[in-house]
Design an enzyme around this catalytic site. Structure first.
Site, short mmCIF file in Angstrom:
data_model
loop_
_atom_site.label_atom_id
_atom_site.label_comp_id
_atom_site.label_asym_id
_atom_site.label_seq_id
_atom_site.Cartn_x
_atom_site.Cartn_y
_atom_site.Cartn_z
N HIS A 190 -7.61 -0.07 -11.99
CA HIS A 190 -7.36 0.73 -10.78
C HIS A 190 -7.57 -0.18 -9.58
CE1 HIS A 190 -8.05 4.83 -8.57
NE2 HIS A 190 -7.50 3.95 -7.78
N ASP A 220 -10.47 -0.39 -6.81
CA ASP A 220 -9.58 0.40 -5.94
C ASP A 220 -8.96 -0.45 -4.82
OD1 ASP A 220 -8.24 2.74 -5.37
OD2 ASP A 220 -9.94 3.80 -4.52
N ASP A 221 -9.68 -0.62 -3.72
CA ASP A 221 -9.19 -1.40 -2.57
C ASP A 221 -10.33 -2.30 -2.10
OD1 ASP A 221 -6.51 0.10 -1.96
OD2 ASP A 221 -8.01 1.67 -2.22
N HIS A 279 -3.20 9.26 -9.72
CA HIS A 279 -4.45 9.60 -9.05
C HIS A 279 -4.57 11.12 -9.09
CE1 HIS A 279 -4.30 5.56 -7.51
NE2 HIS A 279 -5.30 5.73 -6.67
N GLU A 339 -9.62 13.06 -7.00
CA GLU A 339 -10.44 12.23 -6.10
C GLU A 339 -10.89 13.15 -4.95
OE1 GLU A 339 -8.27 9.24 -3.90
OE2 GLU A 339 -10.07 8.11 -3.35
N HIS A 354 -5.29 -1.46 -6.07
CA HIS A 354 -4.07 -1.45 -5.25
C HIS A 354 -3.94 -2.84 -4.64
CE1 HIS A 354 -3.89 3.03 -5.31
NE2 HIS A 354 -5.20 2.88 -5.50
#
Ligand code: HPA
Ligand code: ZN
Length: 338
Positions: free
Chosen positions: A19, A280-281, A199, A202, A21
């Site tokens: 996961h 994630d980021d 997703h 969340e 991005h």
């Protein structure tokens, strides 16, 4: 056996990141460098000022700045540099395999061709395999704040490049954008032989996780933390061993949990769910894969057995082949015994 330093153990564990991005790995320094190359003026003076702006009240406040920053990416080399920087860093943390999201609509809406994006990312992935020994798969995400028709247009544009990506995903603002809206485009993607993830759960309710499973027929759920609000769903996720790609530092930054101590990953792991740790980021949320493992271990007092299980889950939940998964499981078992 004497207790060993768990930080060292985590570092030694082979890990898969599922996961991530790629646009969320754009560190402020690279943002300025690419911005200068492309003569894109940023509203910040320097990298420190950018980092100061990373105080988020929720998912949307993050997405606003994340989409703005992606505006510096214009040509194939930019996408190559972005992905290469991430892959080098991941490799240093013993991430051996990464399944990487990209958001083509963020770029095509600005006049960048799909081909430019995919070829830049693909070239970095190819080099990561030969130079770093890191394997990758790309996952094309549809932006759920845009329409299902625009998602369909994006898929049609992407299918000629299908050899370069493995699956489709769904990201961006979750509230009031149920997965069921995207049933048709997912059906078309699966019919073309692509795998599917989304997703869900969340910021959106547990029901969105059910919709992603039953309507989009995904093989794993990204985030999924709100499954805990639905006991029947938790039982189903355990029984069917549906992977959840969790992102603990992201969840704290975006205020899904107040602190890492409140995160439910340890409890869901104990209930037999196939949970995994991801970043994630990472350029926005304060840590890459290793940092997520280390911080989560400290906050929730995870032991060696739990850490090894999380790393094993990461490969088991991946789109690698059965022999590749078995190889990593053996390597992790070997570390646990040593
Ligand atoms: N959620 C939804 N969309 C996103 C995220 C996320 O955590 N990161 C990048 N796009
Ligand atoms: Zn995400």
């Amino acid at each position: 056996m004497a207790a060993r330093d768990l930080g060292t153990f985590i570092r030694a564990l082979p890990k898969a990141e599922l996961h991530l991005h790629i646009e969320g790995t754009l560190e402020p320094e690279l943002m300025f460098e690419i911005g200068r190359r492309n003569k894109v003026k940023l509203r910040f003076k320097n990298a420190d000022e950018v980092r100061k702006a990373y105080a988020f009240s929720g998912l949307q406040s993050f997405l606003d700045i994340y989409y703005e920053s992606a505006g510096v990416l214009k040509v194939e080399r930019d996408f190559y540099d972005l992905a290469w920087a991430y892959l080098e860093r991941a490799s240093q943390q013993n991430v051996r395999h990464a399944e990487i999201f990209f958001d083509p609509q963020t770029h095509t809406a600005r006049g960048v061709d799909f081909q430019t994006v995919i070829e830049g990312l693909h070239a970095a992935c190819r080099d990561a395999r030969s130079k770093l020994g890191v394997t990758t798969k790309l996952i094309l995400c549809f932006l759920r704040h845009l329409s299902p028709e625009e998602a369909m247009k994006t898929l049609e544009e992407a299918l000629p490049f299908q050899e370069h990506f493995e699956a489709v995903g769904l990201d961006s603002s979750e509230k009031n954008r149920p997965p069921g809206l995207f049933t048709k485009v997912y059906a078309k993607a699966r019919a073309a032989g692509l795998k599917a993830v989304a997703h869900a759960g969340e910021e959106g309710p547990a029901d969105y996780i059910r919709q992603a499973l039953d309507l989009l027929k995904v093989s794993r759920i990204d985030h999924g933390v709100r499954c805990a609000e639905d006991a029947e769903l938790v039982k189903r996720l355990a029984a069917e061993q549906i992977p959840l790609t969790m992102c603990p530092l992201s969840n704290v930054k975006l205020r899904v949990f107040k602190s890492l101590k409140d995160h439910n990953i340890k409890s869901l792991l104990a209930q037999g769910l196939r949970v995994t740790v991801n970043s994630d980021d990472p350029a926005y949320f304060g840590g890459y894969a290793l940092d997520n493992y280390v911080e989560t271990q400290k906050a929730l007092k995870l032991g060696e057995e739990e850490l090894a299980q999380l790393a094993k889950n990461s490969f088991e939940a991946s789109f690698l082949s059965a022999p590749e998964k078995a190889g990593f499981a053996r390597e992790i078992d070997g570390l646990s015994r040593s």
